[in-house]
Write a protein that holds these residues in place. Structure first.
Motif, PDB file in Angstrom:
ATOM      1  N   LYS A  73      49.367  43.378  49.215  1.00 30.41           N
ATOM      2  CA  LYS A  73      50.014  44.269  48.249  1.00 30.41           C
ATOM      3  C   LYS A  73      51.425  43.800  47.915  1.00 30.41           C
ATOM      4  CE  LYS A  73      51.784  49.037  48.078  1.00 30.41           C
ATOM      5  NZ  LYS A  73      51.764  50.342  48.790  1.00 30.41           N
ATOM      6  N   TYR A  74      52.135  43.291  48.906  1.00 32.86           N
ATOM      7  CA  TYR A  74      53.537  42.913  48.709  1.00 32.86           C
ATOM      8  C   TYR A  74      53.668  41.548  48.040  1.00 32.86           C
ATOM      9  CZ  TYR A  74      54.069  47.029  51.475  1.00 32.86           C
ATOM     10  OH  TYR A  74      53.980  48.336  51.902  1.00 32.86           O
ATOM     11  N   VAL A  75      52.625  40.743  48.112  1.00 40.16           N
ATOM     12  CA  VAL A  75      52.588  39.526  47.305  1.00 40.16           C
ATOM     13  C   VAL A  75      52.486  39.911  45.832  1.00 40.16           C
ATOM     14  CG1 VAL A  75      51.244  37.461  46.731  1.00 40.16           C
ATOM     15  CG2 VAL A  75      51.593  38.094  49.128  1.00 40.16           C
ATOM     16  N   LYS A  76      51.630  40.875  45.517  1.00 40.09           N
ATOM     17  CA  LYS A  76      51.477  41.348  44.135  1.00 40.09           C
ATOM     18  C   LYS A  76      52.782  41.903  43.591  1.00 40.09           C
ATOM     19  CE  LYS A  76      47.945  43.803  42.824  1.00 40.09           C
ATOM     20  NZ  LYS A  76      46.891  44.855  42.791  1.00 40.09           N
ATOM     21  N   LEU A  77      53.515  42.621  44.432  1.00 41.93           N
ATOM     22  CA  LEU A  77      54.731  43.298  43.986  1.00 41.93           C
ATOM     23  C   LEU A  77      55.933  42.367  43.891  1.00 41.93           C
ATOM     24  CD1 LEU A  77      54.405  46.602  46.052  1.00 41.93           C
ATOM     25  CD2 LEU A  77      54.104  46.337  43.581  1.00 41.93           C
ATOM     26  N   THR A  78      55.847  41.183  44.489  1.00 43.92           N
ATOM     27  CA  THR A  78      57.001  40.274  44.485  1.00 43.92           C
ATOM     28  C   THR A  78      56.651  38.960  43.791  1.00 43.92           C
ATOM     29  OG1 THR A  78      56.440  39.510  46.750  1.00 43.92           O
ATOM     30  CG2 THR A  78      57.998  41.352  46.542  1.00 43.92           C
ATOM     31  N   TRP A  79      56.465  37.903  44.549  1.00 48.37           N
ATOM     32  CA  TRP A  79      56.386  36.573  43.953  1.00 48.37           C
ATOM     33  C   TRP A  79      55.106  36.309  43.188  1.00 48.37           C
ATOM     34  CZ3 TRP A  79      52.514  33.169  45.270  1.00 48.37           C
ATOM     35  CH2 TRP A  79      51.843  33.380  46.469  1.00 48.37           C
ATOM     36  N   GLY A  80      54.006  36.978  43.543  1.00 43.85           N
ATOM     37  CA  GLY A  80      52.721  36.682  42.921  1.00 43.85           C
ATOM     38  C   GLY A  80      52.693  36.881  41.421  1.00 43.85           C
ATOM     39  N   LYS A  81      53.507  37.815  40.920  1.00 43.92           N
ATOM     40  CA  LYS A  81      53.501  38.108  39.486  1.00 43.92           C
ATOM     41  C   LYS A  81      54.064  36.958  38.647  1.00 43.92           C
ATOM     42  CE  LYS A  81      57.808  40.678  40.153  1.00 43.92           C
ATOM     43  NZ  LYS A  81      58.403  42.039  40.225  1.00 43.92           N
ATOM     44  N   ARG A  82      54.668  35.971  39.296  1.00 39.84           N
ATOM     45  CA  ARG A  82      55.245  34.842  38.559  1.00 39.84           C
ATOM     46  C   ARG A  82      54.268  33.674  38.416  1.00 39.84           C
ATOM     47  NH1 ARG A  82      59.276  36.774  42.090  1.00 39.84           N
ATOM     48  NH2 ARG A  82      60.679  38.142  40.905  1.00 39.84           N
ATOM     49  N   PHE A  88      43.196  36.948  44.785  1.00 41.16           N
ATOM     50  CA  PHE A  88      43.150  37.219  46.218  1.00 41.16           C
ATOM     51  C   PHE A  88      41.727  36.965  46.706  1.00 41.16           C
ATOM     52  CE2 PHE A  88      46.801  39.517  44.692  1.00 41.16           C
ATOM     53  CZ  PHE A  88      47.739  39.318  45.690  1.00 41.16           C
ATOM     54  N   MET A  89      41.608  36.109  47.710  1.00 38.97           N
ATOM     55  CA  MET A  89      40.307  35.731  48.253  1.00 38.97           C
ATOM     56  C   MET A  89      40.109  36.377  49.620  1.00 38.97           C
ATOM     57  SD  MET A  89      39.172  33.896  45.819  1.00 38.97           S
ATOM     58  CE  MET A  89      39.530  32.656  44.563  1.00 38.97           C
ATOM     59  N   SER A  90      39.070  37.184  49.725  1.00 41.49           N
ATOM     60  CA  SER A  90      38.797  37.919  50.958  1.00 41.49           C
ATOM     61  C   SER A  90      37.355  37.646  51.390  1.00 41.49           C
ATOM     62  CB  SER A  90      39.029  39.418  50.725  1.00 41.49           C
ATOM     63  OG  SER A  90      38.815  40.161  51.890  1.00 41.49           O
ATOM     64  N   SER A  91      36.935  38.311  52.435  1.00 45.40           N
ATOM     65  CA  SER A  91      35.546  38.141  52.881  1.00 45.40           C
ATOM     66  C   SER A  91      34.604  39.027  52.073  1.00 45.40           C
ATOM     67  CB  SER A  91      35.432  38.486  54.365  1.00 45.40           C
ATOM     68  OG  SER A  91      35.912  39.799  54.604  1.00 45.40           O
ATOM     69  N   GLU A  92      35.143  40.057  51.449  1.00 45.09           N
ATOM     70  CA  GLU A  92      34.307  40.959  50.662  1.00 45.09           C
ATOM     71  C   GLU A  92      35.038  41.416  49.411  1.00 45.09           C
ATOM     72  OE1 GLU A  92      35.056  45.201  52.859  1.00 45.09           O
ATOM     73  OE2 GLU A  92      33.877  43.721  53.985  1.00 45.09           O
ATOM     74  N   ASN A  93      34.268  41.797  48.394  1.00 46.66           N
ATOM     75  CA  ASN A  93      34.846  42.235  47.125  1.00 46.66           C
ATOM     76  C   ASN A  93      35.585  43.558  47.275  1.00 46.66           C
ATOM     77  OD1 ASN A  93      34.184  40.316  45.031  1.00 46.66           O
ATOM     78  ND2 ASN A  93      32.042  40.888  45.311  1.00 46.66           N
ATOM     79  N   ASN A  94      36.661  43.684  46.487  1.00 46.89           N
ATOM     80  CA  ASN A  94      37.350  44.957  46.336  1.00 46.89           C
ATOM     81  C   ASN A  94      37.768  45.039  44.879  1.00 46.89           C
ATOM     82  OD1 ASN A  94      39.533  46.921  46.133  1.00 46.89           O
ATOM     83  ND2 ASN A  94      39.487  46.975  48.363  1.00 46.89           N
ATOM     84  N   THR A  95      37.051  45.822  44.102  1.00 43.91           N
ATOM     85  CA  THR A  95      37.287  45.862  42.656  1.00 43.91           C
ATOM     86  C   THR A  95      38.556  46.614  42.290  1.00 43.91           C
ATOM     87  OG1 THR A  95      35.859  47.821  42.496  1.00 43.91           O
ATOM     88  CG2 THR A  95      34.834  45.669  42.099  1.00 43.91           C
ATOM     89  N   GLU A  96      39.051  47.460  43.156  1.00 50.95           N
ATOM     90  CA  GLU A  96      40.244  48.231  42.852  1.00 50.95           C
ATOM     91  C   GLU A  96      41.511  47.410  43.058  1.00 50.95           C
ATOM     92  OE1 GLU A  96      40.337  51.917  44.927  1.00 50.95           O
ATOM     93  OE2 GLU A  96      38.417  52.607  44.120  1.00 50.95           O
ATOM     94  N   PHE A  97      41.547  46.590  44.106  1.00 55.08           N
ATOM     95  CA  PHE A  97      42.810  45.891  44.411  1.00 55.08           C
ATOM     96  C   PHE A  97      43.237  44.936  43.302  1.00 55.08           C
ATOM     97  CE2 PHE A  97      45.431  42.675  46.481  1.00 55.08           C
ATOM     98  CZ  PHE A  97      46.403  43.481  47.047  1.00 55.08           C
ATOM     99  N   PRO A  98      42.514  43.953  42.797  1.00 58.17           N
ATOM    100  CA  PRO A  98      41.175  43.525  43.225  1.00 58.17           C
ATOM    101  C   PRO A  98      41.258  42.302  44.150  1.00 58.17           C
ATOM    102  CG  PRO A  98      41.674  42.586  41.075  1.00 58.17           C
ATOM    103  CD  PRO A  98      42.905  43.357  41.499  1.00 58.17           C
ATOM    104  N   ALA A  99      40.179  42.099  44.902  1.00 56.07           N
ATOM    105  CA  ALA A  99      40.021  40.911  45.740  1.00 56.07           C
ATOM    106  C   ALA A  99      38.618  40.371  45.526  1.00 56.07           C
ATOM    107  CB  ALA A  99      40.246  41.254  47.204  1.00 56.07           C
ATOM    108  N   ILE A 100      38.490  39.065  45.604  1.00 60.19           N
ATOM    109  CA  ILE A 100      37.214  38.394  45.373  1.00 60.19           C
ATOM    110  C   ILE A 100      36.577  38.080  46.722  1.00 60.19           C
ATOM    111  CG2 ILE A 100      36.073  36.390  44.348  1.00 60.19           C
ATOM    112  CD1 ILE A 100      38.611  36.216  42.484  1.00 60.19           C
ATOM    113  N   GLY A 101      35.365  38.552  46.927  1.00 63.10           N
ATOM    114  CA  GLY A 101      34.681  38.333  48.191  1.00 63.10           C
ATOM    115  C   GLY A 101      34.005  36.977  48.258  1.00 63.10           C
ATOM    116  N   MET A 102      34.238  36.272  49.379  1.00 64.37           N
ATOM    117  CA  MET A 102      33.608  34.965  49.593  1.00 64.37           C
ATOM    118  C   MET A 102      32.340  35.075  50.436  1.00 64.37           C
ATOM    119  SD  MET A 102      35.456  32.631  48.008  1.00 64.37           S
ATOM    120  CE  MET A 102      35.458  33.846  46.672  1.00 64.37           C
TER     121      MET A 102
END
Length: 330
Positions: free
Chosen positions: A88-97, A103-117
């Motif tokens: 979350k704090y990557v999104k709020l700081t440096w990631g927006k640049r 975001f790569m995770s073990s499972e999908n999260n459509t709200e965050f979002p994160a991509i499940g591998m």
């Protein structure tokens, strides 16, 4: 006949006098236009802010130009339990640049979002997740970026400095950059925690090597495994130091590197470090790019110190840049 030295002196004196006169006339015109009938320092205030605005505009223009010319896809290694506490704090700081942030995770999260591998979690799954993540960005984003940067969810990155480094390189050549360690192979490899970046060409070669089994899951140690594949492909780790040979990618908090004696002589860091480095203020380039193990507090602190805090009247002590790389990156 008048000597050449006297003639030169007279010409110099006339030129200097003319320059002073022109500056005086210009100053009076500015004063008349912007600060007539005031005796409270308004003119000085105006000139100061004009110079400040010129500096800000130059920096903003350079950053914007690089953001268009140097397209970076940042993908962040994370996990379901870390989305709200770290990612979350990557999104709020440096990631927006970044031009693209995933975001790569073990499972999908459509709200965050994160991509499940579709992998498990834990250190033994890191390289499998890395392989799948690079294949994913290759399949879906290859034409939308020129550089592909991998970071952890506790890495902080000054993206503008990363872009300046990458602007010296051709993404159509195989390039592999980050914090260089010396162990396990002749040319070393890049630290996973500090983040590393592949050019478009390097990514294409890496994915092709996975498909033809030239590179495979040799070890669960993600950064070492990727380094071994780069070594097989003849992609030599590049030098990410600035023109003063100061480093820019760091595997620890800033204080670990900046405070003399913090990293003891027995630390594994000194054995792994590819380049000779020091512990203290001279450890780090003015164009530092990344730090690792950054919790939410450190993320916000870095954001404030980098993009908001200013010392009135302070000028950079030195001009810093990255060198143009040689044909090979030994």
């Amino acid at each position: 006949m008048m000597s050449k030295s006297i003639t030169s002196l007279l010409l110099y004196s006339c030129g200097a006098s003319l320059g002073v006169l022109l500056f005086h006339i210009l100053f009076l015109e500015l004063r008349t236009e912007y600060a007539s009938e005031t005796h409270d320092g308004t003119m000085h205030h105006f000139l100061y802010h004009q110079l400040l605005n010129i500096t800000k505009e130059a920096n903003r223009t350079l950053a914007e130009d690089l953001s268009h010319r140097v397209r970076i896809l940042c993908w962040v290694m994370t996990a379901p339990q870390n989305l709200e506490t770290k990612a979350k704090y990557v999104k709020l700081t440096w990631g927006k640049r970044c031009n693209i942030l995933l975001f790569m995770s073990s499972e999908n999260n459509t709200e965050f979002p994160a991509i499940g591998m579709n992998t498990g979690e834990g250190r033994k799954q890191l390289y499998k997740k890395t392989m799948l993540a690079f294949q994913y960005v290759h399949a879906h984003y290859l034409d939308q970026a020129d550089w592909f940067f991998k970071a952890d969810d506790d890495t902080y990155v000054i993206v503008e400095n990363l872009r300046l480094l990458l602007s010296k390189y051709d993404p159509q050549q195989p390039v592999y950059l980050g914090k260089r360690f010396r162990m396990y192979m002749k040319h070393g490899y890049m630290s996973g925690g500090a983040g590393y970046v592949l050019s478009k060409k390097a990514l294409q070669m890496y994915v092709a090597a996975m498909r033809n089994n030239r590179c495979n899951h040799t070890t669960s140690t993600e950064d070492v495994a990727l380094g071994k594949c780069m070594d097989k492909l003849g992609i030599i780790p590049g030098d990410s130091r600035d023109i003063y040979k100061q480093e820019t990618f760091f595997p620890f908090y800033p204080d670990h590197h900046l405070m003399p004696g913090f990293l003891q002589k027995t630390s594994w860091f000194w054995r792994f470090n590819y380049y000779k480095n020091v512990n203290g203020p001279k450890c780090c380039s003015d164009l530092a790019i990344s730090f690792h193990y950054m919790n939410s507090t450190y993320m916000y602190m870095m954001e404030f110190y980098t993009y908001h805090l200013r010392a009135v009247g302070y000028q950079y002590q030195k001009e810093t840049d990255f060198p143009v790389p040689a044909a090979t990156h030994n």
